[in-house]
Design a protein around this motif. Sequence first.
Motif, PDB file in Angstrom:
ATOM      1  N   VAL A  47       7.643  22.777   2.130  1.00 48.94           N
ATOM      2  CA  VAL A  47       7.133  21.602   1.413  1.00 48.94           C
ATOM      3  C   VAL A  47       6.613  20.567   2.402  1.00 48.94           C
ATOM      4  CG1 VAL A  47       7.704  19.729  -0.160  1.00 48.94           C
ATOM      5  CG2 VAL A  47       8.729  21.987  -0.485  1.00 48.94           C
ATOM      6  N   LYS A  48       5.400  20.121   2.158  1.00 45.19           N
ATOM      7  CA  LYS A  48       4.842  19.028   2.937  1.00 45.19           C
ATOM      8  C   LYS A  48       4.632  17.849   1.995  1.00 45.19           C
ATOM      9  CE  LYS A  48       0.747  17.454   5.408  1.00 45.19           C
ATOM     10  NZ  LYS A  48      -0.671  17.740   5.755  1.00 45.19           N
ATOM     11  N   TYR A  49       5.298  16.761   2.255  1.00 44.82           N
ATOM     12  CA  TYR A  49       5.165  15.581   1.414  1.00 44.82           C
ATOM     13  C   TYR A  49       4.086  14.673   2.000  1.00 44.82           C
ATOM     14  CZ  TYR A  49       9.455  17.027  -0.897  1.00 44.82           C
ATOM     15  OH  TYR A  49      10.400  17.732  -1.602  1.00 44.82           O
ATOM     16  N   ASN A  50       2.992  14.584   1.297  1.00 42.71           N
ATOM     17  CA  ASN A  50       1.900  13.709   1.731  1.00 42.71           C
ATOM     18  C   ASN A  50       2.154  12.284   1.237  1.00 42.71           C
ATOM     19  OD1 ASN A  50      -0.214  15.745   2.807  1.00 42.71           O
ATOM     20  ND2 ASN A  50       0.421  16.621   0.850  1.00 42.71           N
ATOM     21  N   ARG A  51       1.569  11.344   1.938  1.00 41.40           N
ATOM     22  CA  ARG A  51       1.674   9.949   1.499  1.00 41.40           C
ATOM     23  C   ARG A  51       0.631   9.722   0.399  1.00 41.40           C
ATOM     24  NH1 ARG A  51       4.128   5.676   3.675  1.00 41.40           N
ATOM     25  NH2 ARG A  51       4.397   6.723   5.682  1.00 41.40           N
ATOM     26  N   LEU A  52       1.098   9.477  -0.810  1.00 43.22           N
ATOM     27  CA  LEU A  52       0.217   9.399  -1.973  1.00 43.22           C
ATOM     28  C   LEU A  52       0.287   8.019  -2.623  1.00 43.22           C
ATOM     29  CD1 LEU A  52       1.139  12.828  -3.631  1.00 43.22           C
ATOM     30  CD2 LEU A  52      -0.723  12.360  -2.024  1.00 43.22           C
ATOM     31  N   ALA A  53      -0.819   7.638  -3.247  1.00 45.50           N
ATOM     32  CA  ALA A  53      -0.874   6.396  -4.022  1.00 45.50           C
ATOM     33  C   ALA A  53      -1.348   6.717  -5.435  1.00 45.50           C
ATOM     34  CB  ALA A  53      -1.812   5.391  -3.367  1.00 45.50           C
ATOM     35  N   VAL A  54      -0.598   6.229  -6.416  1.00 43.52           N
ATOM     36  CA  VAL A  54      -1.053   6.324  -7.804  1.00 43.52           C
ATOM     37  C   VAL A  54      -1.912   5.092  -8.071  1.00 43.52           C
ATOM     38  CG1 VAL A  54      -0.376   6.395 -10.225  1.00 43.52           C
ATOM     39  CG2 VAL A  54       0.984   7.613  -8.515  1.00 43.52           C
ATOM     40  N   LEU A  55      -3.187   5.322  -8.324  1.00 45.60           N
ATOM     41  CA  LEU A  55      -4.169   4.252  -8.449  1.00 45.60           C
ATOM     42  C   LEU A  55      -4.495   4.033  -9.927  1.00 45.60           C
ATOM     43  CD1 LEU A  55      -5.709   2.474  -6.417  1.00 45.60           C
ATOM     44  CD2 LEU A  55      -7.556   4.148  -6.461  1.00 45.60           C
ATOM     45  N   ILE A  56      -4.321   2.802 -10.402  1.00 41.80           N
ATOM     46  CA  ILE A  56      -4.459   2.505 -11.837  1.00 41.80           C
ATOM     47  C   ILE A  56      -5.424   1.345 -12.026  1.00 41.80           C
ATOM     48  CG2 ILE A  56      -3.216   1.930 -13.953  1.00 41.80           C
ATOM     49  CD1 ILE A  56      -0.626   2.657 -12.137  1.00 41.80           C
ATOM     50  N   ALA A  84       2.507   2.746  -5.961  1.00 41.07           N
ATOM     51  CA  ALA A  84       1.726   2.469  -7.178  1.00 41.07           C
ATOM     52  C   ALA A  84       0.820   1.277  -6.889  1.00 41.07           C
ATOM     53  CB  ALA A  84       2.647   2.176  -8.352  1.00 41.07           C
ATOM     54  N   ILE A  85      -0.481   1.464  -7.081  1.00 44.05           N
ATOM     55  CA  ILE A  85      -1.451   0.399  -6.836  1.00 44.05           C
ATOM     56  C   ILE A  85      -2.207   0.128  -8.133  1.00 44.05           C
ATOM     57  CG2 ILE A  85      -3.484  -0.306  -5.528  1.00 44.05           C
ATOM     58  CD1 ILE A  85      -2.558   1.498  -3.267  1.00 44.05           C
ATOM     59  N   VAL A  86      -2.157  -1.102  -8.606  1.00 50.05           N
ATOM     60  CA  VAL A  86      -2.830  -1.484  -9.843  1.00 50.05           C
ATOM     61  C   VAL A  86      -4.016  -2.385  -9.515  1.00 50.05           C
ATOM     62  CG1 VAL A  86      -2.618  -2.771 -12.012  1.00 50.05           C
ATOM     63  CG2 VAL A  86      -0.757  -1.275 -11.257  1.00 50.05           C
ATOM     64  N   ILE A  87      -5.192  -2.016 -10.045  1.00 52.75           N
ATOM     65  CA  ILE A  87      -6.373  -2.875  -9.926  1.00 52.75           C
ATOM     66  C   ILE A  87      -6.459  -3.668 -11.219  1.00 52.75           C
ATOM     67  CG2 ILE A  87      -8.831  -2.959  -9.389  1.00 52.75           C
ATOM     68  CD1 ILE A  87      -8.075   0.327  -9.009  1.00 52.75           C
ATOM     69  N   ALA A  88      -6.029  -4.923 -11.174  1.00 57.86           N
ATOM     70  CA  ALA A  88      -6.128  -5.797 -12.351  1.00 57.86           C
ATOM     71  C   ALA A  88      -7.567  -6.288 -12.422  1.00 57.86           C
ATOM     72  CB  ALA A  88      -5.146  -6.953 -12.231  1.00 57.86           C
ATOM     73  N   GLY A 118     -15.725   2.585 -12.388  1.00 56.27           N
ATOM     74  CA  GLY A 118     -16.315   2.974 -11.109  1.00 56.27           C
ATOM     75  C   GLY A 118     -16.351   1.829 -10.122  1.00 56.27           C
ATOM     76  N   TYR A 119     -16.726   0.631 -10.597  1.00 60.17           N
ATOM     77  CA  TYR A 119     -16.770  -0.537  -9.715  1.00 60.17           C
ATOM     78  C   TYR A 119     -15.364  -0.969  -9.307  1.00 60.17           C
ATOM     79  CZ  TYR A 119     -21.723  -0.999 -10.809  1.00 60.17           C
ATOM     80  OH  TYR A 119     -23.062  -0.772 -10.936  1.00 60.17           O
ATOM     81  N   ALA A 120     -14.406  -0.835 -10.235  1.00 58.55           N
ATOM     82  CA  ALA A 120     -13.018  -1.180  -9.909  1.00 58.55           C
ATOM     83  C   ALA A 120     -12.483  -0.266  -8.805  1.00 58.55           C
ATOM     84  CB  ALA A 120     -12.153  -1.077 -11.159  1.00 58.55           C
ATOM     85  N   LEU A 121     -12.791   1.030  -8.891  1.00 59.62           N
ATOM     86  CA  LEU A 121     -12.343   1.968  -7.860  1.00 59.62           C
ATOM     87  C   LEU A 121     -13.015   1.669  -6.520  1.00 59.62           C
ATOM     88  CD1 LEU A 121     -12.284   5.331  -9.870  1.00 59.62           C
ATOM     89  CD2 LEU A 121     -10.325   3.959  -9.147  1.00 59.62           C
ATOM     90  N   SER A 122     -14.294   1.337  -6.551  1.00 58.22           N
ATOM     91  CA  SER A 122     -15.002   0.986  -5.302  1.00 58.22           C
ATOM     92  C   SER A 122     -14.315  -0.180  -4.608  1.00 58.22           C
ATOM     93  CB  SER A 122     -16.458   0.602  -5.610  1.00 58.22           C
ATOM     94  OG  SER A 122     -17.198   1.698  -6.041  1.00 58.22           O
ATOM     95  N   TYR A 123     -14.005  -1.199  -5.392  1.00 57.68           N
ATOM     96  CA  TYR A 123     -13.361  -2.399  -4.855  1.00 57.68           C
ATOM     97  C   TYR A 123     -11.989  -2.059  -4.282  1.00 57.68           C
ATOM     98  CZ  TYR A 123     -11.784  -7.283  -4.697  1.00 57.68           C
ATOM     99  OH  TYR A 123     -11.324  -8.514  -4.286  1.00 57.68           O
TER     100      TYR A 123
END
Length: 426
Positions: A47-56, A84-88, A118-123
């Motif tokens: 098992v390789k645990y990657n550093r992950l971000a849940v992007l919302i 966990a990263i939230v784009i408000a 799409g613009y929120a993800l770019s930012y």
Amino acid sequence: MTYLLKLNSIVLTVIAVLSCIHVLYTFVGLTGNFFDRFRKKKADAPVKYNRLAVLIAARNESGVIGQLLDTVNGQTYPKEMLSAIVIADNCTDDTAEVARAHGAYVIERFNKSQIGKGYALSYAFQHIKETFGERYFDAYIVVDADNLLENNYVEEMNKTFNQGYRALTSYRNSKNYGTNWITAGYSLWFLREARLLNNSRMRLHTSCAISGTGWLVSSEVIAERGGWDYHTLTEDLEFTTDTILRGETIGYCGTAVLYDEQPETFAQSWRQRLRWSKGFLQIAAKYGKRMIQGIFTGKTPFACYDITLTIMPATILAVAAVLTDLFLLCYAVFGPMFMPHLTQVTSHAILNWLMYSYGAMFIMGVLTMLTEGKKIRATKLQKFVSLFTFPLFMMTYIPISVAAVFCKVEWKPIQHKVAKTLDEVR
């Protein structure tokens, strides 16, 4: 006017021939699990645990985002390797505060001219690059604020990511299948997409397609492409198309399950699917020539054919044929003089289209129910009724596709109000 019937028959035949790929996918999806019993199981890799971000990306989602973040916090994945990263995004409520209270890192964005996911993800990707570093995270899992994740969702996605896929999608179930015929129609379609399309594509080693929510992309991909530059009305499908044209394969993880909320009113559904249909047209205009060239000269010709079929020929042919029939019917009935023979011929042609469409969608719904019925959170009666309403739901795409050609469409948020916990959905 027999030529009209012949023309309709030709169009139906062309659509059927072009769609043979879906017959193949359905066969593989129906039989794949059976043949898996006879395959030797591979030894589990370390098992390789990657550093992950849940992007919302969230816009005024304070009513549901807390339940999603609870499922992120409840993952079986090592907590030190998951964020966990939230784009408000242009929020006027307390989405940011609710997200922070549930342990999320919040990026607030206010831009009234560049609107859409799409613009929120770019930012967000640019902010992460400047704040954490371009490669601080190994990959991002993108979900919507109304989703819920099974406890092992991230763990399963990580396993498939470790197989070498730099982009992959997951299994999409529903929070509100049994609410009405609209939510059931959406849900059955996404279940079919998971089991009878992406699952089959994965088995055949061709590219899957990302659809809306529940997908992963490597930070390597984001860095190579200079951020997120997908801003059509269907940025997910645009990313899929561009990735396939680059010769890369998108994977699928059927053991990573999320629950998605579907629109409950026809007005909301119309707006959302009108945006999707317009987005298809935008992608066809932007990438159509390259997709067709890719069928003959690309690195992934089968996948290019698949995505081309998804976006262009069948839909365009069907809408053109239906519009022609309707125009001739109106002319026969309301023209300078009543034309009974033309009325009969065009009515017969339209009836054929309706019967063909209903029958094809009904079979599709039945096959999906046979394979995924146990995973659907609804009563037996609701499941049974949805088999007959599913074709009607899909046929409403005909006027929506027509409207998309002529209407100006802008991204508008869908109101989410199904605030359920994971245990309640189960």
